[in-house]
Enzyme design. Structure first.
Site, short mmCIF file in Angstrom:
data_model
loop_
_atom_site.label_atom_id
_atom_site.label_comp_id
_atom_site.label_asym_id
_atom_site.label_seq_id
_atom_site.Cartn_x
_atom_site.Cartn_y
_atom_site.Cartn_z
N LYS A 112 0.82 -1.21 0.00
CA LYS A 112 0.00 0.00 0.00
C LYS A 112 0.87 1.27 0.00
O LYS A 112 0.45 2.30 -0.51
CB LYS A 112 -0.92 0.04 1.23
CG LYS A 112 -1.78 -1.19 1.48
CD LYS A 112 -2.86 -1.40 0.48
CE LYS A 112 -4.03 -2.27 0.88
NZ LYS A 112 -3.82 -3.69 1.10
C1 LIG Z 1 -4.49 -4.79 0.71
C2 LIG Z 1 -3.71 -6.03 0.67
C3 LIG Z 1 -4.00 -7.04 -0.25
C4 LIG Z 1 -5.17 -6.96 -1.20
O1 LIG Z 1 -5.01 -5.91 -2.12
P1 LIG Z 1 -6.25 -5.40 -2.98
O2 LIG Z 1 -5.79 -4.20 -3.69
O3 LIG Z 1 -7.34 -5.10 -1.99
O4 LIG Z 1 -6.62 -6.50 -3.89
C5 LIG Z 1 -3.16 -8.15 -0.29
N1 LIG Z 1 -2.13 -8.28 0.57
C6 LIG Z 1 -1.83 -7.33 1.47
C7 LIG Z 1 -0.69 -7.55 2.39
C8 LIG Z 1 -2.60 -6.18 1.55
O5 LIG Z 1 -2.29 -5.24 2.46
#
Ligand SMILES: *Cc1c(COP(=O)(O)O)cnc(C)c1O
Length: 467
Positions: A112
């Site tokens: 993120k």
């Molecule tokens: C948010 C997240 C996901 C999923 O990502 P999306 O964009 O919601 O598909 C997968 N793994 C981790 C560690 C995350 O923080």
């Protein structure tokens, strides 16, 4: 570049407008009016560029009219300068076919950060152009919250209200949010709620006239286009390192809200040769069911060792359905209204066939996640987190031709989920020293009932009016 809503009736906005708006006013999501396309020669000419420069090249068409390429490069240089690895998103080889794309070298140890470090700077840039305040209201299954808070803490003209389901995020995840004591940061633990409940409250806030009249509500969830845009870049970065545009690459993506994997779809539309996008879920498998059987119906959320994927309503899937259905906003608005009232919908034949051309899917249960973590450790010495394990499990079972490299997106650092990793391998991953004192820091958060009323009352009492 203009942005249009997937539900066809909100006004088109430029990049600045779409970034600040988050969700469209008709309840839809913003997408570019058309996909920019790069030639193979152009893509080939980017081989070897530093990440921040590649990022500016890939994103330039999306920000046109709102930012110059020079300014964009200044922002990407600042955003990616905070990463602990010079390559920003380095690739690691596991065996003759399988690779990991490490997306967790940012300040909060999950992918993120790649998008949110940039988004924080974009908010500051655009708010600085006029006399506006932004009230960010977001929901987190764990990692968005900390990454967004790190990106906006202490910034002028922004307040952030981050909802997390109480007791459903890991200790590391919670502390990464609640130990940030900047006055513009408001953490809210929602009682008796899961991530989908929190996300539904957030969507209601965006559509509530009482709130939107007083506050400019902004989004840091992947409903915000700018997030997906930033994630497109690492698909190009990985592809180029593995021989694109002269060679196809497959990607396996641990998915919850369909954001990260939709960014891969965008990269393919822009000219990156993608062999296949493998959608990896845990037992919360709405996306696997939708892609394998056309059945997009909301099950109940089961807590797993990969909590950031404990999701049964996948917001960004709407963006794919819009594209696959010929970009007919009116028809999609009806289809989504049906889903919102019955919590179930069938994909049309066109949507199913369109999706199967590029996407496959797989689902990993608790044993499959644990054995994938164990096997990766035994075979390569790598500790991988449970989300990454879902991806690697799906990558290994997808039947991709041995000549095609398969890149699993490693979405979180293993030390964010130490218990699960230790159970599977006997090894406890340690937090990098830059976040090592997390468990000594003071925490601050509110606990509220998981209702729309409780949340809006709290936000209204603490946010700054829009002008
Ligand atoms: C948010 C997240 C996901 C999923 O990502 P999306 O964009 O919601 O598909 C997968 N793994 C981790 C560690 C995350 O923080």
């Amino acid at each position: 570049m203009d942005y249009i809503s997937t539900r066809g009736s909100a006004p088109a906005l430029d990049f600045e407008g779409a970034t600040l708006a988050g969700l469209a006013s008709d309840g839809g999501l913003y997408v570019p009016r058309e996909w920019p396309r790069f030639s193979a020669e152009e893509i080939a000419s980017w081989a070897g560029l530093p990440y921040a420069e590649l990022a500016a090249k890939v994103m330039a068409p999306f920000v046109a009219g709102s930012l110059t390429e020079e300014r964009l490069l200044e922002l990407t240089t600042a955003a990616y300068g905070r990463f602990a690895h010079d390559g920003v998103t380095p690739l690691k080889q596991l065996d003759s076919q399988q690779w990991l794309l490490e997306l967790f070298h940012g300040p909060t140890l999950a992918f993120k950060d790649v998008a949110l470090q940039l988004l924080g700077l974009l908010f500051e840039e655009f708010l600085g152009r006029s006399d506006r305040n932004l009230t960010i209201v977001g929901a987190t299954s764990g990692d968005t919250g900390s990454a967004a808070i790190d990106a906006v803490a202490g910034r002028a003209k922004v307040d952030i209200f981050m909802l997390h389901p109480k007791g459903r995020v890991s200790d590391v995840q919670r502390r990464q949010m609640t130990t940030v004591l900047a006055p513009n940061v408001h953490n809210i633990a929602l009682e008796h709620a899961n991530f989908d409940d929190a996300q539904a409250i957030v969507k209601r806030v965006f559509n509530d006239k009482g709130m939107t009249d007083r506050f400019a509500i902004g989004a840091v969830n992947s409903i915000n286009w700018a997030r997906l845009m930033a994630q497109v870049v690492y698909y190009f970065a990985a592809g180029l390192q593995l021989g694109a545009p002269h060679r196809k690459v497959a990607f396996s993506v641990p998915t919850g809200n369909f954001g990260d994997v939709f960014a891969g779809y965008v990269a393919a539309q822009m000219g990156l040769p993608v062999e296949r996008l493998i959608v990896a879920t845990n037992v919360n498998d709405i996306l696997h069911r939708a892609l394998a059987e056309g059945d997009y119906s909301q099950g109940t959320v089961t807590p797993t060792a990969a909590p950031s994927m404990d999701i049964q309503v996948s917001s960004n899937f709407e963006r794919l359905l819009f594209d696959l259905g010929g970009r007919d906003g009116k028809a999609l608005a009806e289809q989504m209204a049906g889903f919102e009232s019955t919590k179930a919908m069938q994909l049309t034949n066109a949507q199913r066939e369109g999706a199967s051309a590029l996407f496959s899917s797989a689902r990993a249960d608790a044993d499959e996640m644990a054995s994938t973590i164990r096997r990766a450790y035994e075979a390569t010495g790598e500790l991988i987190d449970p989300h990454t394990a879902c991806g690697l499990f799906a990558a290994r079972t997808a039947g991709i031709d041995a000549s095609v490299p398969v890149v699993t997106l490693a979405t979180a650092h293993p030390a964010k989920f130490p218990e699960a990793v230790e159970r599977a391998t006997g090894q406890r991953p340690t937090l990098p020293t830059r976040v090592g004192d997390l468990f000594e820091r003071e925490e601050k958060y509110e606990t509220l009932p998981g209702t729309f009323e409780a949340v809006t009352e709290f936000v209204a009492a603490h946010a700054s009016p829009k002008v």
